[in-house]
Write an enzyme that holds these catalytic residues in place. Sequence first.
Site, PDB file in Angstrom:
ATOM      1  N   GLY A  49       0.881  -1.166   0.000  1.00 42.88           N
ATOM      2  CA  GLY A  49       0.000   0.000   0.000  1.00 42.88           C
ATOM      3  C   GLY A  49       0.911   1.205   0.000  1.00 42.88           C
ATOM      4  CD  GLU A  50       2.926   5.778   0.003  1.00 38.97           C
ATOM      5  OE1 GLU A  50       3.053   5.420  -1.190  1.00 38.97           O
ATOM      6  OE2 GLU A  50       3.895   6.050   0.731  1.00 38.97           O
ATOM      7  CB  SER A  51       5.274   2.708   3.968  1.00 41.25           C
ATOM      8  OG  SER A  51       6.015   3.584   3.147  1.00 41.25           O
ATOM      9  CB  CYS A  81       5.387  -3.824  -1.354  1.00 43.83           C
ATOM     10  SG  CYS A  81       5.945  -2.536  -2.482  1.00 43.83           S
ATOM     11  NE  ARG A 113       7.860   5.601   1.345  1.00 42.38           N
ATOM     12  CZ  ARG A 113       7.570   6.831   0.923  1.00 42.38           C
ATOM     13  NH1 ARG A 113       8.332   7.852   1.215  1.00 42.38           N
ATOM     14  NH2 ARG A 113       6.490   7.034   0.202  1.00 42.38           N
ATOM     15  CB  ILE A 141       3.613  -2.071  -7.333  1.00 45.95           C
ATOM     16  CG1 ILE A 141       3.101  -3.280  -8.121  1.00 45.95           C
ATOM     17  CG2 ILE A 141       2.789  -0.821  -7.655  1.00 45.95           C
ATOM     18  CD1 ILE A 141       1.758  -3.812  -7.657  1.00 45.95           C
ATOM     19  NE  ARG A 142       5.451   5.392  -6.785  1.00 56.02           N
ATOM     20  CZ  ARG A 142       5.293   6.165  -5.699  1.00 56.02           C
ATOM     21  NH1 ARG A 142       4.301   5.949  -4.875  1.00 56.02           N
ATOM     22  NH2 ARG A 142       6.103   7.145  -5.475  1.00 56.02           N
ATOM     23  CG  HIS A 177       2.644  -6.470  -4.195  1.00 51.89           C
ATOM     24  ND1 HIS A 177       1.770  -5.972  -3.263  1.00 51.89           N
ATOM     25  CD2 HIS A 177       3.444  -5.442  -4.553  1.00 51.89           C
ATOM     26  CE1 HIS A 177       2.015  -4.690  -3.048  1.00 51.89           C
ATOM     27  NE2 HIS A 177       3.036  -4.342  -3.819  1.00 51.89           N
ATOM     28  CD  GLU A 179      -0.160  -9.007  -2.336  1.00 46.32           C
ATOM     29  OE1 GLU A 179       0.949  -9.541  -2.123  1.00 46.32           O
ATOM     30  OE2 GLU A 179      -0.284  -7.785  -2.585  1.00 46.32           O
TER      31      GLU A 179
END
Length: 198
Positions: A49-51, A81, A113, A141-142, A177, A179
Amino acid sequence: MSAVRIGVLALQGDTREHLAALRDCGAESMPVRRPAELDAVDGLVLPGGESTTISHLLREVGLLEPLRARLAGGLPAYGACAGMILLASEILDAGTRGREALPLAGIDITVRRNAFGRQVDSFEGDVAFSGFDDPVHGIFIRAPWVERVGDGVQVLATAVGHPVAVRQGPVLATAFHPEITGDRRIHRLFVDIVNGRR
Ligand code: GLN
């Protein structure tokens, strides 16, 4: 023996996919959004997600310090991630002050990051993974990468010269990722870690 119960931090990210992957591997799984739910689990998955946002939300719901305390007490955890970023002991390029990603110090690594840079923001590739016969298809992803590993941290996979999967005792982290690929080997490894089998 009853199945282990593994929580998935459900503040942001691929919660449903991780819950399903854990169930596929024979674990009981439940979302974790508050301290009482954290108390009820034998292990925890921290999704991508976004940390920076997840850090902010952890503080808002009162989970930041309880989670740090459980990790310090040996809670098994798996971070993908953004989850890898949060589990680290040190974060480079953590974000703007007051809104930065906060390290939970579950594993002695330094992560950067968004390390892969703009041109290759997101990419996929097969990655050799220690202990698996066939490579893992890594979806980045990023994604972060690992810039330093402490003593006792095992590097399980590397990409472009940097560790992208690491383990220290009961804590596992991947920059990619699993999942969303349907490959359950990494979740199975984590379920085995929680069971004390690996
Ligand atoms: N770049 C995101 C962060 O800093 C991580 C991206 C992801 O989890 N896919 O948290």
